[in-house]
Design a protein around this motif. Structure first.
Motif, PDB file in Angstrom:
ATOM      1  N   TYR A   1     -17.057 -18.930 -70.758  1.00 23.48           N
ATOM      2  CA  TYR A   1     -16.185 -19.523 -71.852  1.00 23.48           C
ATOM      3  C   TYR A   1     -17.164 -20.424 -72.763  1.00 23.48           C
ATOM      4  O   TYR A   1     -16.921 -20.287 -73.851  1.00 23.48           O
ATOM      5  CB  TYR A   1     -15.102 -20.225 -71.195  1.00 23.48           C
ATOM      6  N   THR A   2     -17.900 -21.484 -72.098  1.00 28.45           N
ATOM      7  CA  THR A   2     -18.524 -22.265 -72.512  1.00 28.45           C
ATOM      8  C   THR A   2     -19.627 -21.847 -73.675  1.00 28.45           C
ATOM      9  O   THR A   2     -19.646 -22.418 -74.758  1.00 28.45           O
ATOM     10  CB  THR A   2     -19.130 -23.253 -71.685  1.00 28.45           C
ATOM     11  N   LEU A   3     -20.385 -20.895 -72.961  1.00 31.53           N
ATOM     12  CA  LEU A   3     -21.378 -20.240 -73.615  1.00 31.53           C
ATOM     13  C   LEU A   3     -20.957 -19.233 -75.050  1.00 31.53           C
ATOM     14  O   LEU A   3     -21.248 -19.488 -76.087  1.00 31.53           O
ATOM     15  CB  LEU A   3     -22.336 -19.281 -72.739  1.00 31.53           C
ATOM     16  N   PHE A   4     -19.600 -18.855 -74.769  1.00 31.95           N
ATOM     17  CA  PHE A   4     -19.158 -17.957 -75.907  1.00 31.95           C
ATOM     18  C   PHE A   4     -18.564 -19.042 -76.907  1.00 31.95           C
ATOM     19  O   PHE A   4     -18.858 -18.767 -78.312  1.00 31.95           O
ATOM     20  CB  PHE A   4     -17.799 -17.368 -75.284  1.00 31.95           C
TER      21      PHE A   4
ATOM     22  N   ALA B   1     -34.865 -23.669 -76.432  1.00 38.55           N
ATOM     23  CA  ALA B   1     -33.891 -24.321 -76.161  1.00 38.55           C
ATOM     24  C   ALA B   1     -32.567 -23.262 -75.540  1.00 38.55           C
ATOM     25  O   ALA B   1     -31.876 -24.011 -74.550  1.00 38.55           O
ATOM     26  CB  ALA B   1     -33.202 -24.713 -77.467  1.00 38.55           C
ATOM     27  N   LEU B   2     -32.670 -22.197 -75.855  1.00 32.85           N
ATOM     28  CA  LEU B   2     -31.782 -21.144 -75.238  1.00 32.85           C
ATOM     29  C   LEU B   2     -32.167 -20.937 -73.765  1.00 32.85           C
ATOM     30  O   LEU B   2     -31.223 -20.623 -72.988  1.00 32.85           O
ATOM     31  CB  LEU B   2     -31.836 -19.899 -75.918  1.00 32.85           C
TER      32      LEU B   2
ATOM     33  N   MET C   1     -32.993 -23.438 -71.843  1.00 34.72           N
ATOM     34  CA  MET C   1     -32.716 -24.809 -71.107  1.00 34.72           C
ATOM     35  C   MET C   1     -31.282 -24.971 -71.013  1.00 34.72           C
ATOM     36  O   MET C   1     -30.581 -25.479 -70.056  1.00 34.72           O
ATOM     37  CB  MET C   1     -33.504 -25.915 -71.698  1.00 34.72           C
ATOM     38  N   ILE C   2     -30.335 -24.563 -72.406  1.00 38.60           N
ATOM     39  CA  ILE C   2     -29.090 -25.010 -72.418  1.00 38.60           C
ATOM     40  C   ILE C   2     -28.266 -24.142 -71.262  1.00 38.60           C
ATOM     41  O   ILE C   2     -27.421 -24.978 -70.653  1.00 38.60           O
ATOM     42  CB  ILE C   2     -28.627 -24.650 -73.661  1.00 38.60           C
ATOM     43  N   PRO C   3     -28.296 -23.059 -71.097  1.00 37.99           N
ATOM     44  CA  PRO C   3     -27.584 -22.591 -69.983  1.00 37.99           C
ATOM     45  C   PRO C   3     -27.637 -23.279 -68.530  1.00 37.99           C
ATOM     46  O   PRO C   3     -26.752 -23.080 -67.740  1.00 37.99           O
ATOM     47  CB  PRO C   3     -27.830 -21.075 -70.095  1.00 37.99           C
ATOM     48  N   ILE C   4     -28.911 -23.541 -68.106  1.00 34.37           N
ATOM     49  CA  ILE C   4     -29.022 -24.162 -67.070  1.00 34.37           C
ATOM     50  C   ILE C   4     -28.464 -25.816 -67.185  1.00 34.37           C
ATOM     51  O   ILE C   4     -27.662 -25.940 -66.042  1.00 34.37           O
ATOM     52  CB  ILE C   4     -30.638 -24.619 -66.827  1.00 34.37           C
TER      53      ILE C   4
END
Length: 409
Positions: free
Chosen positions: A229-232, A290-291, A293-296
């Motif tokens: 949900y957060t990534l969406f 950036a993509l 590192m952000i999900p981690i």
């Protein structure tokens, strides 16, 4: 069963009033910034042609005065002030002509000579100016990074626009957002959305206690749903910002340069200080990094909130504690601090929460610690997640499902 639960949990998250109000606030901020603030905002790269013309008149008057009194020679103490002023007059007048003719390639080439750039306006970031041990080096770094970025415009072989010079295109705006402290909003979204992922169900404790699913597995399901949900939501907000800003100032180009700071490649130092070097990467590469590192980081805070939820059983306490952890570096940050309680700060996960600066190399430059790298950041964050997973597994055994819901009011 598991699929149905995930769908149900996702729908509940979408309908969560707390999340909806927060999304409305975020969308309002994006629209306000893109439609009101950004178009009228002056950046360190903005050019005031009228102010420059006024300066040219003053400079012309000064040089004429020097000519009338014969002060055009060389002074032992002053050098060649007349020659330098005449040169500045020539460059600045050509800069004005190039700007008015919208010949921005030539305008950039003239501007790189450094006759109208304000170092102070380029160094307003609190992390950069706070207790700077070498202010002169900071100013020199600003010049190098600015020139590299301008040269990148010329090397990209694309039409240069004034919005591109001001860094107001959609891609540049997003890049600068991620490069600054404002990128913490991305991680705060993960904290906010996951702060009540367990506690919000305590009012339905009888129903949940009877569900045929293990407690630890249920926590994993909820964490996975919040992660997706957060990534969406982040992707949707990014898309909205890109569309709105593109309409106002253009999309930009993925080939544009992002200046980065690198450790010195020279083995020698200067009285214990190693000077940095500078290079560029494309916006495309920066966004890809950036993509990565952000999900981690998003997953790290979601699992951290799962542990805090089991301990405190209150979403607002979880939100406050996680927010303090997110901004914890502010408590001890200093340009001269390289270790905390005997631990080098490159080994602390909070050093890498400011992920944009890690990618650009500014993080290592600020404290002059060459071990702060993107690769080490990924490793430290993954190790932190491993520790959190072990802690979550243990805490979920101590605070069982029955015990967690039994104490609900």
């Amino acid at each position: 069963m598991l699929k149905s639960m995930m769908i149900h949990e996702f729908k509940m998250t979408l309908r969560n009033k707390k999340n909806i109000l927060f999304l409305i606030a975020l969308v309002s901020l994006i629209l306000s910034y893109a439609l009101i603030v950004l178009p009228s905002q002056e950046t360190p790269d903005s050019f005031d042609v009228e102010e420059m013309k006024s300066e040219l008149k003053n400079l012309e008057a000064v040089t004429q005065g020097m000519e009338s009194r014969g002060g055009t020679g060389f002074g032992q103490m002053t050098g060649t002030p007349y020659a330098s002023k005449r040169y500045a007059l020539k460059v600045q007048s050509r800069m004005v002509n190039a700007f008015e003719d919208k010949d921005f390639d030539r305008f950039i080439q003239l501007r790189m000579k450094g006759f109208d750039y304000d170092f102070q306006s380029a160094s307003r970031d609190w992390m950069l100016i706070a207790n700077a041990p070498y202010p002169g080096l900071d100013a020199n770094r600003d010049t190098n990074l600015k020139n590299l970025r301008y040269q990148g415009y010329l090397d990209a072989n694309i039409p240069v626009t004034y919005e591109m010079i001001e860094q107001k295109t959609a891609l540049q705006t997003v890049t600068n957002f991620l490069l600054g402290t404002s990128a913490f909003i991305v991680l705060f979204c993960a904290i906010y959305f996951s702060s009540d992922m367990l506690s919000k169900d305590r009012q339905h404790r009888t129903l949940l206690q009877g569900m045929p699913i293990g407690w630890y597995r249920l926590i994993n399901v909820k964490s996975g749903v919040i992660f997706g949900y957060t990534l969406f939501i982040l992707f949707g907000l990014l898309l909205l910002a890109l569309i709105i800003i593109s309409i106002q100032s253009g999309f930009g180009s993925l080939k544009l340069s992002v200046p980065i700071t690198l450790p010195s490649s020279q083995p020698d130092d200067y009285f214990g200080y190693r000077f940095s070097e500078y290079d560029t990467i494309s916006i495309a590469k920066f966004l890809l990094l950036a993509l990565g590192m952000i999900p981690i980081l998003v997953y790290l805070f979601i699992r951290l909130n799962a542990i805090l939820s089991l301990i405190f059983k209150n979403s607002w306490i979880v939100l406050m504690v996680s927010s303090v952890i997110l901004f914890s570096e502010r408590i001890y940050y200093s340009r001269t601090l390289t270790d905390l309680f005997g631990i080098e700060i490159s080994n602390l996960p909070q050093t890498y929460f400011d992920f944009g600066r890690v990618i650009s190399g500014e993080k290592f430059y600020l404290v002059h610690l060459e071990s702060i790298t993107y690769e080490k950041g990924i490793l430290v964050l993954l190790c932190t997640i491993l520790v959190l997973e072990i802690c979550l597994f243990v805490v979920s055994r101590i605070v069982s499902k029955r015990r967690f819901y039994r104490k609900a009011a």
